[in-house]
Design a protein around this motif. Structure first.
Motif, PDB file in Angstrom:
ATOM      1  N   SER A 192      43.908 -17.613 135.617  1.00 21.85           N
ATOM      2  CA  SER A 192      43.375 -18.307 134.445  1.00 21.85           C
ATOM      3  C   SER A 192      44.038 -17.796 133.167  1.00 21.85           C
ATOM      4  O   SER A 192      44.243 -18.550 132.214  1.00 21.85           O
ATOM      5  N   ALA A 193      44.400 -16.510 133.141  1.00 24.60           N
ATOM      6  CA  ALA A 193      45.080 -15.958 131.967  1.00 24.60           C
ATOM      7  C   ALA A 193      46.472 -16.566 131.807  1.00 24.60           C
ATOM      8  O   ALA A 193      46.895 -16.886 130.692  1.00 24.60           O
ATOM      9  N   VAL A 194      47.187 -16.732 132.919  1.00 27.33           N
ATOM     10  CA  VAL A 194      48.527 -17.330 132.871  1.00 27.33           C
ATOM     11  C   VAL A 194      48.426 -18.780 132.396  1.00 27.33           C
ATOM     12  O   VAL A 194      49.228 -19.227 131.558  1.00 27.33           O
ATOM     13  N   ASP A 195      47.452 -19.517 132.903  1.00 23.89           N
ATOM     14  CA  ASP A 195      47.277 -20.915 132.487  1.00 23.89           C
ATOM     15  C   ASP A 195      46.988 -21.011 130.993  1.00 23.89           C
ATOM     16  O   ASP A 195      47.537 -21.875 130.294  1.00 23.89           O
ATOM     17  N   PHE A 196      46.117 -20.126 130.502  1.00 23.16           N
ATOM     18  CA  PHE A 196      45.770 -20.134 129.081  1.00 23.16           C
ATOM     19  C   PHE A 196      46.994 -19.806 128.229  1.00 23.16           C
ATOM     20  O   PHE A 196      47.277 -20.476 127.230  1.00 23.16           O
ATOM     21  N   TYR A 197      47.726 -18.769 128.615  1.00 21.60           N
ATOM     22  CA  TYR A 197      48.907 -18.333 127.863  1.00 21.60           C
ATOM     23  C   TYR A 197      49.926 -19.464 127.767  1.00 21.60           C
ATOM     24  O   TYR A 197      50.462 -19.758 126.689  1.00 21.60           O
ATOM     25  N   ARG A 198      50.196 -20.108 128.909  1.00 21.57           N
ATOM     26  CA  ARG A 198      51.171 -21.198 128.925  1.00 21.57           C
ATOM     27  C   ARG A 198      50.705 -22.351 128.031  1.00 21.57           C
ATOM     28  O   ARG A 198      51.494 -22.917 127.258  1.00 21.57           O
ATOM     29  N   ASP A 199      49.435 -22.689 128.125  1.00 21.30           N
ATOM     30  CA  ASP A 199      48.901 -23.799 127.329  1.00 21.30           C
ATOM     31  C   ASP A 199      48.994 -23.509 125.831  1.00 21.30           C
ATOM     32  O   ASP A 199      49.412 -24.362 125.045  1.00 21.30           O
ATOM     33  N   ILE A 200      48.630 -22.296 125.446  1.00 16.29           N
ATOM     34  CA  ILE A 200      48.677 -21.929 124.024  1.00 16.29           C
ATOM     35  C   ILE A 200      50.115 -21.980 123.502  1.00 16.29           C
ATOM     36  O   ILE A 200      50.397 -22.532 122.420  1.00 16.29           O
ATOM     37  N   LYS A 201      51.048 -21.405 124.242  1.00 15.58           N
ATOM     38  CA  LYS A 201      52.430 -21.380 123.771  1.00 15.58           C
ATOM     39  C   LYS A 201      52.995 -22.801 123.658  1.00 15.58           C
ATOM     40  O   LYS A 201      53.771 -23.101 122.743  1.00 15.58           O
ATOM     41  N   GLN A 202      52.600 -23.678 124.574  1.00 15.22           N
ATOM     42  CA  GLN A 202      53.046 -25.066 124.490  1.00 15.22           C
ATOM     43  C   GLN A 202      52.459 -25.751 123.261  1.00 15.22           C
ATOM     44  O   GLN A 202      53.157 -26.513 122.573  1.00 15.22           O
ATOM     45  N   ARG A 203      51.201 -25.495 122.980  1.00 17.67           N
ATOM     46  CA  ARG A 203      50.571 -26.091 121.805  1.00 17.67           C
ATOM     47  C   ARG A 203      51.234 -25.591 120.517  1.00 17.67           C
ATOM     48  O   ARG A 203      51.430 -26.357 119.562  1.00 17.67           O
ATOM     49  N   VAL A 204      51.544 -24.308 120.478  1.00 17.39           N
ATOM     50  CA  VAL A 204      52.202 -23.738 119.301  1.00 17.39           C
ATOM     51  C   VAL A 204      53.559 -24.416 119.085  1.00 17.39           C
ATOM     52  O   VAL A 204      53.906 -24.822 117.965  1.00 17.39           O
ATOM     53  N   ALA A 205      54.332 -24.550 120.154  1.00 16.75           N
ATOM     54  CA  ALA A 205      55.639 -25.190 120.044  1.00 16.75           C
ATOM     55  C   ALA A 205      55.512 -26.649 119.620  1.00 16.75           C
ATOM     56  O   ALA A 205      56.317 -27.152 118.820  1.00 16.75           O
ATOM     57  N   ALA A 206      54.492 -27.339 120.148  1.00 18.07           N
ATOM     58  CA  ALA A 206      54.289 -28.748 119.795  1.00 18.07           C
ATOM     59  C   ALA A 206      53.953 -28.913 118.317  1.00 18.07           C
ATOM     60  O   ALA A 206      54.172 -29.994 117.749  1.00 18.07           O
ATOM     61  N   ARG A 207      53.440 -27.863 117.693  1.00 15.41           N
ATOM     62  CA  ARG A 207      53.144 -27.896 116.263  1.00 15.41           C
ATOM     63  C   ARG A 207      54.344 -27.482 115.413  1.00 15.41           C
ATOM     64  O   ARG A 207      54.226 -27.353 114.187  1.00 15.41           O
ATOM     65  N   GLY A 208      55.469 -27.247 116.048  1.00 18.84           N
ATOM     66  CA  GLY A 208      56.655 -26.880 115.288  1.00 18.84           C
ATOM     67  C   GLY A 208      56.723 -25.415 114.911  1.00 18.84           C
ATOM     68  O   GLY A 208      57.562 -25.019 114.092  1.00 18.84           O
ATOM     69  N   ARG A 209      55.877 -24.592 115.519  1.00 20.81           N
ATOM     70  CA  ARG A 209      55.898 -23.158 115.250  1.00 20.81           C
ATOM     71  C   ARG A 209      56.622 -22.427 116.374  1.00 20.81           C
ATOM     72  O   ARG A 209      56.707 -22.907 117.507  1.00 20.81           O
ATOM     73  N   ASP A 210      57.105 -21.236 116.089  1.00 19.40           N
ATOM     74  CA  ASP A 210      57.770 -20.405 117.077  1.00 19.40           C
ATOM     75  C   ASP A 210      56.705 -19.735 117.948  1.00 19.40           C
ATOM     76  O   ASP A 210      55.895 -18.949 117.442  1.00 19.40           O
ATOM     77  N   PRO A 211      56.688 -20.006 119.266  1.00 21.24           N
ATOM     78  CA  PRO A 211      55.675 -19.380 120.136  1.00 21.24           C
ATOM     79  C   PRO A 211      55.696 -17.857 120.090  1.00 21.24           C
ATOM     80  O   PRO A 211      54.662 -17.213 120.328  1.00 21.24           O
ATOM     81  N   GLN A 212      56.861 -17.255 119.789  1.00 25.96           N
ATOM     82  CA  GLN A 212      56.926 -15.797 119.704  1.00 25.96           C
ATOM     83  C   GLN A 212      56.175 -15.265 118.491  1.00 25.96           C
ATOM     84  O   GLN A 212      55.906 -14.062 118.413  1.00 25.96           O
ATOM     85  N   GLN A 213      55.844 -16.154 117.549  1.00 26.72           N
ATOM     86  CA  GLN A 213      55.122 -15.743 116.348  1.00 26.72           C
ATOM     87  C   GLN A 213      53.609 -15.865 116.504  1.00 26.72           C
ATOM     88  O   GLN A 213      52.866 -15.739 115.529  1.00 26.72           O
TER      89      GLN A 213
END
Length: 450
Positions: free
Chosen positions: A245-266
């Motif tokens: 569940s942690a991996v799923d959450f992490y992947r989902d959040i990073k995808q959402r961040v990228a979709a907003r035009g932000r750098d997922p590493q930030q």
């Protein structure tokens, strides 16, 4: 790896105060000073102070269980506590909680802007929308607004607050004793924000913070909370019952961040990790089993009802947990459902487990805990951890003396701070003036794959 410490400004956890080695000075400044110095010496990036604006009434519509068992109460104001901890340290970041539901943007911008200046850029704001009806009733409302309304207000709140921080340029102050000119008015601007829920004129009465914006932390696990975090958060605090569940959450959040035009590493994701350290696995299990014995089912149920904002006494406590449509903290509710379905527990049994649950399965020797942390990092589940102590200060001291050296020996934890500000320690850029436009530019929901 980034390390944060979860620290109540009050009793720790459900029964942490009952532990024979727990300190009992949570009403004293010395208590928080000691913990702050332990965390700083151990190389923690951040101390994180949660908050609640009410004595919980979720179980039986009464505050009796919360007071009787010490669950969710008392809670000191986190800002003075954060200030005391910051004054006792040099490098440790300090994040305090403030609700968008019952405060105003000007107050929050002023408080955290001031704290950021006084700490030379070590302040963080944990953004919450509040999750208890009891909080609403302390602020003139009968019931907590629905989730959509809470996040609509929060969107306006973050835009207004960041615009207030940006109302001064970084070089607006130019005190010249010879000429008598103190500042450049052309470098200061009004905000003139007006939304559906909030309005503020500005400018802020505090110059732009050293970090541009104090580090913004958020912990929403619902779809609305995740999308809000993808726009605004620098750090996301989460809680999971399993690595999957942690991996799923992490992947989902990073995808959402990228979709907003932000750098997922930030955007740094820090799952909760309740650590119980022993010289070996057997000693650690024995320590945890002794801790579990301190939990009464009523205390655990009180804590669980507080987090899900549902009166569990409406159901058969010796039957299964029914599906709950509207809950307070969705992340905790998902943990509860995942564990209860796997273990086939009754509500009463869930309560006892919940009162002493160890998030992240980190009960063991220092090397075993380091192994688990490394596994989560390698699996793409975390950028670091929010370490939670069963009792304070000893559990933090155990982690500092045993686990931290193990992490450093593996090259997972830096020996020296990356810079003087919290943003630098976390590897986050300093927002340029006007960055709020990028974060607030689009509020339409983003759909991403899991």
């Amino acid at each position: 790896m980034h390390l944060a410490a979860f620290l109540n400004a009050g009793p720790q956890g459900t029964v942490g105060w009952r532990h024979p080695h727990a300190g009992d000075g949570f009403l004293s400044a010395a208590h928080y000073v000691k913990i702050a110095r332990v965390l700083e010496d151990a190389g923690f990036d951040l101390a994180f102070i949660p908050d609640s604006l009410a004595v919980p009434r979720s179980l039986g519509n009464s505050f009796d269980p919360a007071v009787r068992w010490g669950t969710g109460t008392p809670r000191l104001d986190p800002i003075p506590v954060a200030t005391i901890m910051a004054a006792a340290t040099t490098h440790l970041g300090i994040a305090a909680t403030a609700s968008t539901g019952y405060l105003e943007p000007y107050n929050v911008a002023r408080t955290f802007g001031t704290l950021d200046h006084l700490t030379d850029g070590r302040a963080g704001w944990n953004v919450v929308t509040s999750f208890q009806d009891a909080e609403a009733q302390n602020y003139g409302q009968e019931k907590l607004p629905d989730r959509a309304t809470r996040y609509e207000r929060a969107e306006e709140f973050l835009e207004a607050t960041t615009r207030l921080w940006d109302s001064w340029s970084d070089d607006a102050l130019a005190p010249d004793k010879a000429t008598g000119v103190f500042g450049r008015p052309e470098e200061v601007e009004a905000v003139d924000f007006r939304g559906r829920h909030l309005a503020v004129q500005g400018p802020l009465g505090v110059p732009r913070p050293p970090q541009g914006y104090p580090v913004i932390i958020q912990a929403g696990a619902s779809p609305a909370g995740r999308d809000f975090a993808a726009r605004w958060a620098d750090v996301i605090f989460c809680s999971h019952e399993s690595l999957d569940s942690a991996v799923d959450f992490y992947r989902d959040i990073k995808q959402r961040v990228a979709a907003r035009g932000r750098d997922p590493q930030q955007v740094k994701v820090l799952p909760a990790a309740t650590t119980v350290v022993g010289t070996d696995a057997a000693e650690a299990r024995a320590k945890h089993e002794a801790f579990v014995e301190l939990v009464t089912p009523e205390a655990g149920l009180s804590r669980m009802a507080y987090h899900v904002n549902v009166d569990l006494t409406r159901y058969d406590l010796d039957g299964p947990l029914p599906s709950l449509e509207e809950v307070g903290v969705e992340g905790h509710y998902r943990e509860i459902v995942e564990f209860a379905e796997r273990e086939k527990l009754t509500i009463r049994e869930i309560g006892r487990w919940y009162g002493a649950r160890t998030e992240g399965d980190m009960v063991g020797s220092a090397s075993q805990i380091a192994d688990t942390m490394e596994t989560w990092l390698d699996a793409g589940a975390a950028d670091g951890f929010m370490v939670q102590a069963t009792h304070v200060p000893e559990a933090f001291e155990d982690f500092a003396s045993a686990v931290v050296p193990e992490l450093r020996s593996r090259g997972l934890l830096s020996e020296q701070p990356a810079g003087p500000t919290l943003r630098e320690r976390l590897g986050l850029h300093r927002p340029e003036r006007g960055e709020w436009r990028n974060r607030a530019a689009s509020t339409a929901p983003v759909v991403v794959g899991s």
